[in-house]
Design an enzyme around this catalytic site. Structure first.
Site, PDB file in Angstrom:
ATOM      1  N   ASP A 294       0.834  -1.157  -0.197  1.00  0.00           N
ATOM      2  CA  ASP A 294       0.056  -0.021   0.062  1.00  0.00           C
ATOM      3  C   ASP A 294       1.015   1.208  -0.066  1.00  0.00           C
ATOM      4  O   ASP A 294       2.116   1.060   0.125  1.00  0.00           O
ATOM      5  CB  ASP A 294      -0.993  -0.062   1.268  1.00  0.00           C
ATOM      6  CG  ASP A 294      -2.138   0.868   0.889  1.00  0.00           C
ATOM      7  OD1 ASP A 294      -2.241   1.588   0.038  1.00  0.00           O
ATOM      8  OD2 ASP A 294      -3.194   0.775   1.501  1.00  0.00           O
TER       9      ASP A 294
HETATM   10  C1  BGC Z   1      -5.085   3.215   0.147  1.00  0.00           C
HETATM   11  C2  BGC Z   1      -5.156   2.163  -0.899  1.00  0.00           C
HETATM   12  C3  BGC Z   1      -5.022   3.007  -2.252  1.00  0.00           C
HETATM   13  C4  BGC Z   1      -3.941   3.564  -2.361  1.00  0.00           C
HETATM   14  C5  BGC Z   1      -3.583   4.117  -3.627  1.00  0.00           C
HETATM   15  C6  BGC Z   1      -3.712   3.890   0.052  1.00  0.00           C
HETATM   16  O1  BGC Z   1      -3.701   5.224   0.769  1.00  0.00           O
HETATM   17  O2  BGC Z   1      -5.150   2.555   1.359  1.00  0.00           O
HETATM   18  O3  BGC Z   1      -6.486   1.606  -0.756  1.00  0.00           O
HETATM   19  O4  BGC Z   1      -5.286   1.993  -3.392  1.00  0.00           O
HETATM   20  O5  BGC Z   1      -3.842   4.807  -1.504  1.00  0.00           O
HETATM   21  O6  BGC Z   1      -4.389   5.613  -3.785  1.00  0.00           O
END
Ligand code: BGC
Length: 766
Positions: A294
């Protein structure tokens, strides 16, 4: 010929020859049977032949995902040098085109980029938030919505969506409950699979499909106290039994990628968790897709206190099996040093690169990397908007309808439309609506005005500017509108920003002065229909007695307005059911249907309400059972609850055998009649309880459902086939199996339905 073009020709030749090899092996007659196997092995071969040509710097480049905004100035140079495998958050089609062109034509090996984006519930045509989609229990419409989102997103060059989010969520305080399919492992698995099928289609980007991403692995929804990013404390059995199930279903349906989660599981952050990623995902489940971290979650292992610096973070993430790093640069900064120190070996890096190349090959990006421009014409098309409207209609849950105040009487001459969410085009799109635009949204106010035109007078006064407004400046106009109308439609809830990532709440009442305004409105004596637009279950306990009807509309997306309007006037009949339990009070959380019985279960006769306790009562003289003195033991609305303008009667619940062997199935049936005056849809739910086991089992588990349509007066028999595999669980030795013994089975309209039958599972030999 310079070096760059020499290598590119070599790559092309290798690709062509592997393609031929595959065609020669597979005759048309065999095609159906061998297609996926042949494709898989030829894709792996392609990935391997490319891998053989790569330098270590190019390999590390493939492991890096950078943000289009943050790294804008550096991207062209880095892509040309082969130092980027993926870009996220770049939605300017010209820039995407430019980056792909540099990657294909100017980098040494011409490897295309993965272009990632959070296409969570629609791209430009916004669909209801995932929690709402789950409330539709309609897998066809969920799949179709995801197909539409993919098609629209593909037009600007996005080829990878970070969805579906399939974290089981049992805490409405958590902002990301909005993004999840709710509390139940079975329903969440079904929703996740429908989304994967919709996004991925035939897997080819050129046909308007995206790679899907099962996220967040794992147990992110178990977040302590409903605070985002906090700790998941859970035993292995519950982890496997509940939280990992939707992810396993995702693999069975060929999801192309996984994303790790921010939280720690059993004291180890998910992005460095060898048990989760290496042992379960890659070894036990034999997952051969790609795992992305993530956002900076590799780096965050330092703040977790699991790594002392970025170098250790790179080491632990690679050791655990994270293939691609999102935004932070631990891999690129330190993997070479870690190799020199013999802590990481090249085969670990190769494995990660191979998975990433494989995904690019599967998507067909080497042949078709550029934005699928022709799909731009479908953005906000009539078909897309109509599907979004249907999805929104099916997502709305009717929670109360006293004296059939809904659908609105045709005799009404005037309606008051009140509340901060009645005409809030941005808010109705909900969280994760990055590419939705409020100008596209059709609001409830506009839709109601449109439907009623000159026939019914619409008196509009928002009363409160936004959901958090505390002042009463707009109250008098709102009360005047109410007084001048036959019925009040009060649109309350939460703005989009009050749910979603990091947007957790400790109180789940209506924000601002919305409840105070309701108190004033109820003094007018008018009938009140409450329409709640929110990203989570709110606490409705005090509101219910003050209103005649409640439509829970969540954040319904671009077409929320027309969907709600059609339901209000009866052009459509509500058919959504809650995908998550609605508690009476925040203090009851977590509350979910598949809980355990405890040694002292509460029931109506043994629980003691706080006001019934005698003064100076002897400590153990009252029923000591599992309940709250001040809120009892039941929720406000159980999982699976939802009314309709029709009413459905269940009769003759039966099973064809009351003994079932572990190799044979049984049939359970019930007759359902629509006794109302409207045609309608009912979600028929199958629950099972395994009464005794080598470990304790939930009091009820959802094992199946069917959304059926019944004409007014019509009767239908609904049938479920149950076999031993539906009863599998992780036994005392953590083996996934069915134990013999006694079971209860319910087919009902929600999780608290009462009618059940019993059966026994016996050994084949008996
Ligand atoms: C989130 C993810 C997301 C990623 C990209 C993160 O902060 O937890 O779910 O896909 O950002 O935007």
């Amino acid at each position: 010929m310079n070096d760059t073009s020499f290598f590119k020709w070599l790559v092309i030749i290798l690709f062509i020859s592997f393609g031929w090899g595959c065609n020669q092996k597979t005759t048309l007659a065999q095609a159906n049977k061998t297609f996926s196997l042949a494709t898989v092995s030829s894709n792996w071969n392609k990935a391997d032949s490319l891998l053989a040509l790569m330098t270590i710097s190019e390999k590390l480049g493939q492991l890096q995902q950078l943000d289009g905004g943050i790294s804008k100035n550096d991207l062209p140079r880095l892509i040309e040098a082969g130092k980027v495998g993926s870009v996220l958050n770049e939605v300017n089609p010209d820039l995407v085109f430019k980056y792909q062109k540099i990657a294909i034509e100017e980098s040494r090996l011409g490897i295309p980029l993965l272009i990632g984006r959070d296409v969570i519930h629609g791209f430009r045509t916004m669909f209801p938030i995932p929690l709402a989609q789950s409330a539709s229990w309609n897998m066809d419409i969920i799949e179709e919505g995801s197909r539409i989102a993919a098609k629209e997103a593909s037009s600007i060059g996005v080829n990878w969506t970070f969805a579906p989010m399939i974290d089981i969520s049992r805490d409405p305080r958590w902002g990301r409950v909005a993004e999840s399919p709710g509390e139940d492992a079975f329903l969440t698995s079904q929703v996740g699979v429908a989304m994967i099928k919709g996004f991925q289609g035939d897997g080819k980007y050129k046909n308007g499909n995206l790679a899907a991403c099962a996220k967040h692995f794992a147990a992110y929804g178990l977040t302590e106290g409903g605070r985002d990013y906090s700790t998941a404390i859970i035993g292995e059995r519950q982890l496997r039994e509940v939280y990992l199930r939707p992810f396993h279903a995702a693999i069975e349906n060929d999801v192309m990628s996984f994303m790790t989660s921010f939280n720690e599981v059993d004291d180890i952050p998910a992005s460095g968790n060898q048990f989760l990623l290496r042992k379960v995902l890659k070894e036990e489940w034999e997952y051969n897709g790609m795992v992305v971290s993530d956002w900076e979650s590799i780096k965050e292992m330092i703040a977790h206190g699991y790594c002392k610096d970025l170098k250790e973070a790179a080491y632990k993430a690679m050791r655990a099996g994270v293939d691609m790093e999102m935004v932070s640069t631990a891999y690129n900064d330190y993997l070479e040093t870690l190799m020199a120190e013999n802590k990481i070996n090249i085969s670990q890096i190769d494995e990660a690169v191979r998975r990433i190349l494989w995904m690019k090959i599967r998507l067909g990006l080497f042949e078709n990397p550029y934005p699928v421009k022709e799909n731009a014409a479908s953005i906000l098309s009539k078909e897309h908007l109509e599907t979004a409207k249907q999805a929104a209609i099916e997502s709305v849950v009717l929670l109360k309808n006293e004296n059939e105040v809904l659908p609105l009487s045709k005799t009404y001459k005037s309606v008051a439309v009140i509340g901060p969410l009645a005409n809030a085009p941005h808010e109705q799109m909900g969280t994760w609506a990055f590419d939705g635009k409020k100008v596209d949204s059709q609001t409830p106010l506009k839709a109601i005005q449109n439907i009623f035109k000159n026939k019914v007078k619409v008196n509009y006064a928002s009363g409160l500017e936004i959901s958090r407004t505390k002042n009463h400046d707009g109250f008098s106009a709102a009360l005047e509108a109410a007084n001048q109308s036959d019925v009040v439609l009060y649109f309350v809830g939460e703005e989009a920003i009050l749910s979603g990532e990091a947007h957790c709440r400790a109180h789940l009442n209506l924000p601002g002065a919305q409840e105070t305004l309701l108190d004033e409105l109820s003094k007018t004596g008018k009938k009140i229909v409450l329409v709640v637009m929110a990203g989570r279950p709110l606490i409705l306990t005090n509101l219910l007695p003050k209103v005649d009807a409640v439509l829970y509309a969540w954040h319904g997306g671009t077409m929320a307005g027309p969907a709600i309007a059609e339901l209000l006037i009866g052009n459509a009949n509500p058919s959504g059911k809650l995908p998550i339990t609605f508690p009476r009070a925040v203090g009851q959380i977590p509350m979910y249907h598949s809980h355990k019985n405890t040694g002292r279960p509460a029931n109506e006769s043994n629980w003691v309400p706080i006001d019934k306790i005698p003064v100076e009562a002897w400590q153990t003289s009252l029923g000591n059972t599992s309940h709250y003195l001040d809120e009892g033991f039941t929720p406000l609305f159980p999982f699976g609850y939802g009314l309709s303008y029709s009413s459905f009667k269940y009769k003759n619940l039966r099973i064809n055998k009351n003994k079932m062997t572990t190799s044979k199935s049984i049939l359970a049936e019930v007759d359902i009649t629509n006794t109302g005056k409207y045609d309608g849809k009912e979600i028929v739910q199958l629950y099972i309880q395994d009464l005794f086991g080598s470990v304790t089992r939930p009091i009820k588990e959802l094992k199946g459902f069917q959304k059926i349509e019944l004409k007014a007066g019509g009767t239908r028999t609904v049938q479920f086939e149950i076999s031993a595999k539906d009863l599998n669980f992780y036994n005392a030795d953590l083996e996934f199996m069915t134990e013999t013994g006694d079971f209860k089975l319910w087919i009902g309209t929600h999780a608290a339905s009462q009618d059940f039958v019993e059966f026994e599972v016996v050994d084949n030999a008996e």
